[in-house]
Design a protein around this motif. Structure first.
Motif, PDB file in Angstrom:
ATOM      1  N   PHE A   8       0.809  -1.212   0.000  1.00 52.79           N
ATOM      2  CA  PHE A   8       0.000   0.000   0.000  1.00 52.79           C
ATOM      3  C   PHE A   8       0.846   1.267   0.000  1.00 52.79           C
ATOM      4  N   TYR A   9       2.080   1.172   0.528  1.00 48.87           N
ATOM      5  CA  TYR A   9       2.946   2.349   0.592  1.00 48.87           C
ATOM      6  C   TYR A   9       4.404   1.903   0.576  1.00 48.87           C
ATOM      7  N   CYS A  10       5.281   2.821   0.256  1.00 50.33           N
ATOM      8  CA  CYS A  10       6.723   2.569   0.216  1.00 50.33           C
ATOM      9  C   CYS A  10       7.248   2.416   1.642  1.00 50.33           C
ATOM     10  N   PRO A  11       8.037   1.383   1.934  1.00 46.87           N
ATOM     11  CA  PRO A  11       8.575   1.223   3.289  1.00 46.87           C
ATOM     12  C   PRO A  11       9.649   2.252   3.640  1.00 46.87           C
ATOM     13  N   TYR A  12      10.142   2.997   2.657  1.00 45.41           N
ATOM     14  CA  TYR A  12      11.196   3.984   2.907  1.00 45.41           C
ATOM     15  C   TYR A  12      10.649   5.394   3.109  1.00 45.41           C
ATOM     16  N   CYS A  13       9.755   5.830   2.219  1.00 42.60           N
ATOM     17  CA  CYS A  13       9.271   7.214   2.309  1.00 42.60           C
ATOM     18  C   CYS A  13       7.785   7.306   2.656  1.00 42.60           C
ATOM     19  N   GLY A  14       7.042   6.207   2.556  1.00 42.92           N
ATOM     20  CA  GLY A  14       5.629   6.208   2.903  1.00 42.92           C
ATOM     21  C   GLY A  14       4.700   6.644   1.787  1.00 42.92           C
ATOM     22  N   ASP A  15       5.236   6.986   0.619  1.00 45.69           N
ATOM     23  CA  ASP A  15       4.409   7.425  -0.497  1.00 45.69           C
ATOM     24  C   ASP A  15       3.650   6.233  -1.097  1.00 45.69           C
ATOM     25  N   GLU A  16       2.559   6.513  -1.778  1.00 46.26           N
ATOM     26  CA  GLU A  16       1.718   5.464  -2.350  1.00 46.26           C
ATOM     27  C   GLU A  16       1.885   5.306  -3.861  1.00 46.26           C
ATOM     28  N   ASP A  17       2.846   6.007  -4.461  1.00 49.30           N
ATOM     29  CA  ASP A  17       3.050   5.947  -5.906  1.00 49.30           C
ATOM     30  C   ASP A  17       4.001   4.796  -6.253  1.00 49.30           C
ATOM     31  N   LEU A  18       3.486   3.563  -6.187  1.00 52.59           N
ATOM     32  CA  LEU A  18       4.281   2.363  -6.423  1.00 52.59           C
ATOM     33  C   LEU A  18       3.891   1.700  -7.728  1.00 52.59           C
ATOM     34  N   ARG A  19       4.886   1.080  -8.359  1.00 50.90           N
ATOM     35  CA  ARG A  19       4.667   0.348  -9.612  1.00 50.90           C
ATOM     36  C   ARG A  19       5.414  -0.977  -9.540  1.00 50.90           C
ATOM     37  N   PRO A  20       4.843  -2.042 -10.103  1.00 51.61           N
ATOM     38  CA  PRO A  20       5.579  -3.320 -10.149  1.00 51.61           C
ATOM     39  C   PRO A  20       6.847  -3.155 -10.977  1.00 51.61           C
ATOM     40  N   SER A  21       7.914  -3.786 -10.537  1.00 49.82           N
ATOM     41  CA  SER A  21       9.190  -3.733 -11.249  1.00 49.82           C
ATOM     42  C   SER A  21       9.314  -4.936 -12.171  1.00 49.82           C
TER      43      SER A  21
END
Length: 59
Positions: A8-21
Motif C-alpha cells: 500500500f505504501y513505500c517502506p522507505y518514504c511512505g508514499d503510495e506511488d508504487l509500480r511493479p518492477s
C-alpha cells in the motif's frame, strides 16, 4: 498460483506511488523516492500468535 500481493505504501518514504518492477517477482519501484524494493513471504511462524491477557502492551 495466486496474484502477488500489492504493498500500500513505500517502506522507505511512505508514499503510495508504487509500480511493479520488471526485475524480479515481488519487486516494486517507488516513483517518489526512486527506490526499488522486494517483498518476499518467508512462511508461518511455528509458535503462532501470542495473546496478552493482561490487557496492556508488553515492553
Amino acid at each position: 498460483m495466486s496474484e502477488r500481493a500489492a504493498p500500500f505504501y513505500c517502506p522507505y518514504c511512505g508514499d503510495e506511488d508504487l509500480r511493479p518492477s520488471e526485475e524480479s517477482h515481488g519487486a516494486w519501484e517507488c516513483a517518489a523516492c526512486n527506490r526499488a524494493f522486494q517483498l518476499k513471504f518467508l512462511g508461518l511462524l511455528a509458535r503462532g500468535l501470542r495473546h496478552n491477557d493482561a490487557g496492556g502492551d508488553q515492553i
